[in-house]
Motif scaffolding. Structure first.
Motif, PDB file in Angstrom:
ATOM      1  N   GLU A  37       0.826  -1.205   0.000  1.00 57.38           N
ATOM      2  CA  GLU A  37       0.000   0.000   0.000  1.00 57.38           C
ATOM      3  C   GLU A  37       0.866   1.264   0.000  1.00 57.38           C
ATOM      4  OE1 GLU A  37      -3.069   1.985   3.131  1.00 57.38           O
ATOM      5  OE2 GLU A  37      -3.353  -0.150   2.700  1.00 57.38           O
ATOM      6  N   ALA A  38       2.010   1.206   0.682  1.00 53.91           N
ATOM      7  CA  ALA A  38       2.901   2.367   0.781  1.00 53.91           C
ATOM      8  C   ALA A  38       3.719   2.611  -0.482  1.00 53.91           C
ATOM      9  CB  ALA A  38       3.834   2.198   1.975  1.00 53.91           C
ATOM     10  N   LEU A  39       3.689   1.657  -1.438  1.00 59.41           N
ATOM     11  CA  LEU A  39       4.444   1.796  -2.683  1.00 59.41           C
ATOM     12  C   LEU A  39       3.535   1.510  -3.876  1.00 59.41           C
ATOM     13  CD1 LEU A  39       7.971   0.148  -2.213  1.00 59.41           C
ATOM     14  CD2 LEU A  39       7.464   2.519  -2.764  1.00 59.41           C
ATOM     15  N   PRO A  40       2.597   2.397  -4.171  1.00 60.13           N
ATOM     16  CA  PRO A  40       1.710   2.145  -5.306  1.00 60.13           C
ATOM     17  C   PRO A  40       2.428   2.290  -6.650  1.00 60.13           C
ATOM     18  CG  PRO A  40       1.258   4.293  -4.345  1.00 60.13           C
ATOM     19  CD  PRO A  40       2.280   3.626  -3.465  1.00 60.13           C
ATOM     20  N   VAL A  41       1.860   1.659  -7.670  1.00 59.80           N
ATOM     21  CA  VAL A  41       2.395   1.751  -9.029  1.00 59.80           C
ATOM     22  C   VAL A  41       2.507   3.229  -9.408  1.00 59.80           C
ATOM     23  CG1 VAL A  41       1.883   1.263 -11.462  1.00 59.80           C
ATOM     24  CG2 VAL A  41       1.526  -0.501  -9.718  1.00 59.80           C
ATOM     25  N   GLY A  42       3.639   3.584 -10.024  1.00 59.89           N
ATOM     26  CA  GLY A  42       3.882   4.960 -10.454  1.00 59.89           C
ATOM     27  C   GLY A  42       4.707   5.774  -9.478  1.00 59.89           C
TER      28      GLY A  42
END
Length: 106
Positions: A37-42
């Motif tokens: 959750e802390a590293l979303p795509v983009g």
């Protein structure tokens, strides 16, 4: 008691900046696959070596690679090109979407 280390895998697109022998070399890129959750795509990320800054006796004490996204940081357990790229000779300073980072969960 033995500590169990868990890892999360994320896919990255990017390239290393600088020569392989440069201790200040960094990977600049963005997240292309992630279940964190802390590293979303983009998300823009950087991977760099962080030295312990002190004299050490063992190789595991020299420091570690750290993935940073804004103010958040994860220790990198493994950082490689995707297995589909194995055996191919590539310049890691050219942008590629084939990077896989295994991050130590915190």
């Amino acid at each position: 008691m033995t500590e169990t280390r868990t890892t999360q895998t994320v896919g990255l697109s990017g390239a290393w900046q600088g020569e392989a022998t440069d201790p200040q070399r960094t990977f600049q890129g963005e997240v292309v696959t992630s279940s964190l959750e802390a590293l979303p795509v983009g998300t823009s990320v950087e991977v760099a070596f962080q030295s312990s800054g002190r004299r050490v006796t063992g190789p595991g004490e020299h420091g570690s690679y750290v993935l940073s996204a804004g103010a958040q940081h994860w220790t990198v357990a493994r950082f490689t090109q995707h297995p589909s790229a194995t055996g191919q000779s590539r310049d890691d300073r050219l942008p590629s979407g084939d990077w896989v980072a295994e991050l130590v969960a915190h």
